[in-house]
Design an enzyme around this catalytic site. Structure first.
Site, PDB file in Angstrom:
ATOM      1  CG  HIS A   1      -2.842  34.368  15.311  1.00 26.94           C
ATOM      2  ND1 HIS A   1      -2.347  34.309  14.026  1.00 26.94           N
ATOM      3  CD2 HIS A   1      -3.877  33.481  15.348  1.00 26.94           C
ATOM      4  CE1 HIS A   1      -3.040  33.433  13.330  1.00 26.94           C
ATOM      5  NE2 HIS A   1      -3.974  32.919  14.121  1.00 26.94           N
ATOM      6  CD  GLU A   2      -6.176  32.457  18.292  1.00 26.60           C
ATOM      7  OE1 GLU A   2      -7.332  32.540  17.823  1.00 26.60           O
ATOM      8  OE2 GLU A   2      -5.342  31.659  17.842  1.00 26.60           O
TER       9      GLU A   2
ATOM     10  CG  HIS B   1      -8.759  34.900  14.073  1.00 26.11           C
ATOM     11  ND1 HIS B   1      -8.591  34.747  12.714  1.00 26.11           N
ATOM     12  CD2 HIS B   1      -7.852  34.066  14.662  1.00 26.11           C
ATOM     13  CE1 HIS B   1      -7.630  33.861  12.490  1.00 26.11           C
ATOM     14  NE2 HIS B   1      -7.160  33.447  13.648  1.00 26.11           N
TER      15      HIS B   1
ATOM     16  CD  GLU C   1      -5.731  30.968  11.293  1.00 24.28           C
ATOM     17  OE1 GLU C   1      -4.823  31.400  12.041  1.00 24.28           O
ATOM     18  OE2 GLU C   1      -6.897  30.790  11.683  1.00 24.28           O
TER      19      GLU C   1
END
Length: 442
Positions: free
Chosen positions: A281-282, A285, A361
């Site tokens: 997930h990170e 970004h 997100e």
């Protein structure tokens, strides 16, 4: 003039009291609706992963924190207004000019008076927030530890603000009408500079950062990074367990100072598969350029913010300068007015910036699901995040638009559960959802 000032003070206090009552009624009365039918019986249903006692605690804690947020913001406006109308800002300016002759020293002294006073006035609400975090076992900090961080915040903010305010008011004197444009022009490189130095200069003031101790897990994370074409040599761990029991991970910085950071609480409470989803997930970004998009959006908003603040302040000084004891904008005493205007505009724009963040997100969640192909780990990770942080699974509408930079937990978990994966795990998740729904009906 004094009669006008007294009337402003009375109206401001009355308005603040009515606002606090309205927010209290909204949070404790109107906003107490149940879980939407679409989530019931799914992995997003809090009854599936939280006990009745945990749900009650999460509801109580979230409502308290939401109430404190909504009364803290206008309280800040009230403080700035009172500092202006009761002449304190003028006094601070006079004292600073009577102490030193050079302008930077005057700015530093004035800002210390202003910062110290606002710190003292905001302290009760800050302490109440800390107190409830301790009561509900979110915070693990002792009072001395918490106070240490508060003082670090004060001095870091003070040093940065002194430089910014000195430059800003120099520009106001140099460019009477276009100071806002000159200020924004310098604000662009300053913002990029702060993003670059924050991970290596400011963040270490609060916690110790070090490469991930679990080398096997680090190797798995770096393999994910390689698949995503992310040049990474280390994943950083930070010792947050001495401060909090909640879980988190994040991306910070830009360029060679960009870091992926894991809280040690996350490592202690999530298994490897769950951590890998969080890391994916990170990484999303980074891959999706969210950091740069965020900086760009922030600078565009800042452009219009500076322009609007200048126009608004010019109008207020022209119309109410006598009552506010401000003859021209370039006087240091006008700073509380500038801070008041900027704070109000930031609050008004927060639904827009939060909506953009929630969209990013969602993109990161989808990227992480497709990269890891492990929906079960994703769901269990978010369920643990909700449990450990006493998160509000389905927040009220006003809370969501003004406070939530991430989608609500119920929405995130349900989106993951229903996310189409063309493999065996997708079928397995569908079967598990059917079992959960059956248990719920029974």
């Amino acid at each position: 003039m004094r009669r006008t000032v007294k009337r402003w003070a009375v109206y401001a206090l009355l308005g603040y009291g009515l606002f606090a009552l309205a927010i209290y009624y909204y949070l404790y009365g109107l906003a107490s609706g149940g879980l939407p039918e679409i989530y019931k019986g799914t992995s997003a249903d809090p009854s599936v992963f939280l006990s009745g006692a945990e749900q009650a605690l999460a509801q109580k804690y979230s409502t308290i924190k939401n109430f404190l947020f909504f009364i803290s913001v206008p309280f800040e406006w009230l403080v700035y207004l009172f500092i202006l109308v009761f002449g304190l800002s003028r006094k601070f300016e006079e004292w600073s000019k009577g102490t030193v002759r050079f302008s930077f020293g005057q700015t530093a002294i004035y800002l210390f008076y202003l910062s110290f006073l606002t710190f003292l006035l905001a302290f009760p609400l800050q302490y109440i927030s800390y107190h409830y975090s301790r009561v509900y076992k979110i915070s693990a900090q002792t009072f001395p530890q918490w106070m240490k961080n508060e003082l670090i915040d004060f001095w870091v903010s003070y040093v940065i603000m002194t430089v910014l305010v000195f430059v800003l008011y120099a520009l106001m004197k140099r460019f009477k009408k276009k100071w806002w444009l000159a200020a924004w022009t310098l604000f662009v490189p300053f913002t990029i500079f702060m993003m670059y130095v924050q991970p290596v200069v400011i963040d270490p003031l609060y916690n110790d950062f070090y490469p991930l101790k679990d080398k096997k897990l680090e190797a798995k994370i770096l393999t994910l990074a390689d698949q995503a074409n992310i040049p990474a040599d280390h994943v950083y761990e930070v010792n947050k367990s001495q401060e909090t029991n909640s879980l988190n991970a994040y991306v910070t910085g830009i360029g060679e100072n960009a870091r992926i950071v894991l809280w040690d609480t996350t490592l202690n409470k999530l298994d490897d598969d769950e951590v890998l989803f969080v890391m994916a997930h990170e990484m999303a970004h980074y891959v999706k350029k969210h950091i740069y998009i965020g900086i760009g959006s922030y600078l565009v908003l800042a452009f219009f913010g500076f322009w609007l603040a200048a126009k608004w302040m010019e109008k207020l000084v022209r119309k109410h300068g006598e009552e506010l004891q401000i003859q021209e904008l370039s006087q240091l005493r006008s700073l509380p007015l500038l801070l008041l205007v900027l704070s109000m505009m930031m609050f008004a724009s927060s639904p827009f910036s939060n909506a953009i963040s929630r969209f990013e997100e969602k993109q990161a969640d989808a990227y992480a699901i497709e990269m890891t192909q492990n929906k079960e780990a994703a769901i269990s990770a978010f369920q643990k995040l909700a449990r450990e942080g006493l998160s509000e699974v389905k927040p009220p509408w006003l809370v969501k638009i003004f406070r939530y930079s991430h989608p609500a937990m119920a929405e995130r978990i349900y989106t993951i559960e229903t996310y189409p994966l063309p493999d065996k795990q997708g079928k397995k998740m569908e079967e598990n959802r059917g079992v959960s729904a059956q248990k719920s009906r029974n």
